[in-house]
Design an enzyme around this catalytic site. Structure first.
Site, PDB file in Angstrom:
ATOM      1  N   ALA A 256       0.816  -1.068  -0.489  1.00  0.00           N
ATOM      2  CA  ALA A 256      -0.136   0.100   0.395  1.00  0.00           C
ATOM      3  C   ALA A 256       0.685   1.171  -0.044  1.00  0.00           C
ATOM      4  CB  ALA A 256      -1.135  -0.071   1.162  1.00  0.00           C
ATOM      5  N   ASP A 277      -0.544  -6.318   2.235  1.00  0.00           N
ATOM      6  CA  ASP A 277      -0.860  -4.823   3.121  1.00  0.00           C
ATOM      7  C   ASP A 277      -1.102  -5.229   4.617  1.00  0.00           C
ATOM      8  OD1 ASP A 277       0.597  -1.730   2.608  1.00  0.00           O
ATOM      9  OD2 ASP A 277      -0.643  -2.331   4.319  1.00  0.00           O
ATOM     10  N   ASP A 303      -0.268 -10.180   7.489  1.00  0.00           N
ATOM     11  CA  ASP A 303       1.275  -9.666   7.759  1.00  0.00           C
ATOM     12  C   ASP A 303       2.408 -10.461   7.117  1.00  0.00           C
ATOM     13  OD1 ASP A 303       3.313  -9.537   9.779  1.00  0.00           O
ATOM     14  OD2 ASP A 303       2.632  -9.638  11.169  1.00  0.00           O
ATOM     15  N   CYS A 375      12.864   3.390   1.807  1.00  0.00           N
ATOM     16  CA  CYS A 375      13.190   5.440   1.448  1.00  0.00           C
ATOM     17  C   CYS A 375      13.635   5.839   2.328  1.00  0.00           C
ATOM     18  CB  CYS A 375      11.996   5.616   0.833  1.00  0.00           C
ATOM     19  SG  CYS A 375      10.854   5.707   1.739  1.00  0.00           S
TER      20      CYS A 375
END
Ligand SMILES: C[S@@+](CC[C@H](N)C(=O)[O-])C[C@H]1O[C@@H](n2cnc3c(N)ncnc32)[C@H](O)[C@@H]1O
Length: 434
Positions: A256, A277, A303, A375
């Site tokens: 997601a 997700d 999960d 990220c």
């Protein structure tokens, strides 16, 4: 109405600081109250800008206040910070910035603060050169980042840490992904020109473009019918790195809101994608995004750290593992990360990432490839994470990423924020022995 935008900014910032709410969560309800789009835009500018420069503005405010404000007056503190932001960083007339900020105390029901706000902002105007010299000695104020993050970046990026901090304080580009199943990048660039919008191709991707001036997504030609999506250029590199082939079973284990799920399907429409997700609310965004693009994946709320709850036993040829992380590579897009994250989050997230990686590895077919990405800019979540995994898994081999973008790390490859217009991003390719 502008006065209200300033008071609303103070309220949104109070929620971020006091309750740890993200801007993405706290801002929209306030923006929706404004009928005039210019007020909503001013509110957005004030909260993002003040958050981006919070650690600098806070140091200035500390010098300007004779005594700290009481905790119940956090809203006034936030209003003062937005006032300083306008004077320090925006090109609006200074008189307007001071007067409108002072007037905003009324909307906050704190008339008593009228004189204080006026005095603080005017003394900044008078004394700004001296104040700037004083805070230049303080690294937290100078780089506008929390001390723990400066320390970790200095440690992990001894050559580049200054560039990283500076890129984090810049405004992000407006990056888009052209849906090559529907339109070529050149065709879409032509379409934008017809709509008087200018964009440039993003380096290293076949489908990325960067729009010179941001617009609302609805204003983008072909948005509703799926020609175009918002996505950073670095995220788009995942498609090529996955080396997708027709008909492969692909697991997108932390999917997601589905940016990379859609990228995978636009790149290889015959892929059979399972998008998992843990957050059912966020997973519904994947469904919405795929529906707009006319794409399909099997959506599973589950999960990834415990596949027994949802896995059908079929192995996957490709796994994309875009794990939850500190997001320290996307601070320019989400400056509230500087306020919301704590030093202790790094190790907590690293151990969650490790648990997810260990749990999905058995789901990869022999000869298959897992693309791990974050990220984050921190070695503990990136190269360090992959190094420990390789030590513990004799059936895993790193496939080096041979690319002209980013920097080779001990393991994997890292893009620094701002490089080639991209966000800070990390990738590592792990292959399973046959
Ligand atoms: C970095 S985001 C993924 C972004 C997404 N891949 C994209 O490109 O749009 C990380 C996601 O991992 C999800 N997540 C966190 N822990 C998880 C777990 N144990 N299992 C599955 N998903 C998890 C979060 O809800 C979040 O949506």
């Amino acid at each position: 109405m502008k006065t209200d935008a300033r008071a609303a900014a103070a309220r949104v910032l109070t929620q971020v600081i006091e309750s740890g709410r993200s801007l993405a969560d706290a801002l929209p309800p306030y923006q929706n109250r404004f009928a005039d789009a210019r007020d909503a835009a001013l509110l957005q500018e004030l909260v993002y800008g003040t958050t981006r420069w919070y650690f600098r503005l806070d140091a200035l405010l500390e010098l300007l206040l004779k005594k700290p404000l009481k905790s119940r007056d956090l809203d006034i503190k936030c209003l003062l910070l937005t006032g300083l932001y306008q004077l320090d960083k925006l090109s609006m007339p200074q008189r307007v910035a001071v007067n409108e900020t002072v007037q905003a105390v009324r909307a906050l029901d704190k008339e008593w603060a009228h004189g204080l706000v006026n005095a603080v902002l005017r003394s900044f105007q008078r004394d700004r050169e001296r104040l700037n010299r004083v805070i230049a000695e303080n690294p937290v104020a100078l780089h506008a980042h929390p001390d723990w993050l400066i320390e970790l970046l200095q440690n992990d990026w001894p050559i580049y840490w200054r560039e990283i901090l500076s890129a984090n304080n810049a405004r992000p580009p407006f990056s888009l992904r052209v849906n090559r199943q529907r339109v070529t990048r050149d065709e879409y660039l032509g379409l934008l020109e017809e709509h008087a919008m200018h964009a440039e191709p993003l380096a290293w991707t076949g489908q990325g473009i960067c729009l010179t001036s941001p617009v609302s997504v609805e204003a983008l030609p072909g948005f509703s019918c799926g020609d175009i999506s918002v996505q950073d250029g670095a995220a788009q590199l995942a498609a090529e790195l996955l080396q997708l082939a027709p008909g492969q079973r692909v697991l997108d284990a932390c999917a997601a809101p589905g940016g990379k799920t859609a990228l995978i399907l636009e790149t290889e429409p015959s892929a059979c994608v399972t998008a998992v997700d843990i957050d059912a609310g966020r997973l519904s965004k994947v469904g919405e995004n795929l529906a707009r693009l006319g794409l399909h994946a099997e959506l599973v709320a589950g999960d990834a750290g415990n596949p027994a709850g949802w896995w059908d036993g079929g192995l996957f040829e490709r796994i994309l593992l875009d794990v939850p992380c500190t997001a320290t590579g996307v601070i320019r897009r989400h400056p509230d990360i500087k306020l919301l994250r704590r030093r202790e989050d790094v190790m907590k997230l690293a151990s969650r990432q490790s648990a997810i990686l260990q749990a999905v590895w058995p789901l990869l077919a022999p000869g298959g490839m897992l693309l791990y990405c974050t990220c984050s800019m921190l070695a503990a979540e990136n190269s360090g994470q992959i190094g420990s995994f390789l030590e513990q898994h004799g059936d895993a081999m790193e496939a080096p990423i041979d690319a002209n973008w980013g920097h080779r790390c001990g393991h994997g490859r890292q893009i620094l924020p701002g490089e080639d217009e991209m966000d800070g991003f990390y990738f590592a390719c792990l292959q399973k022995n046959i």
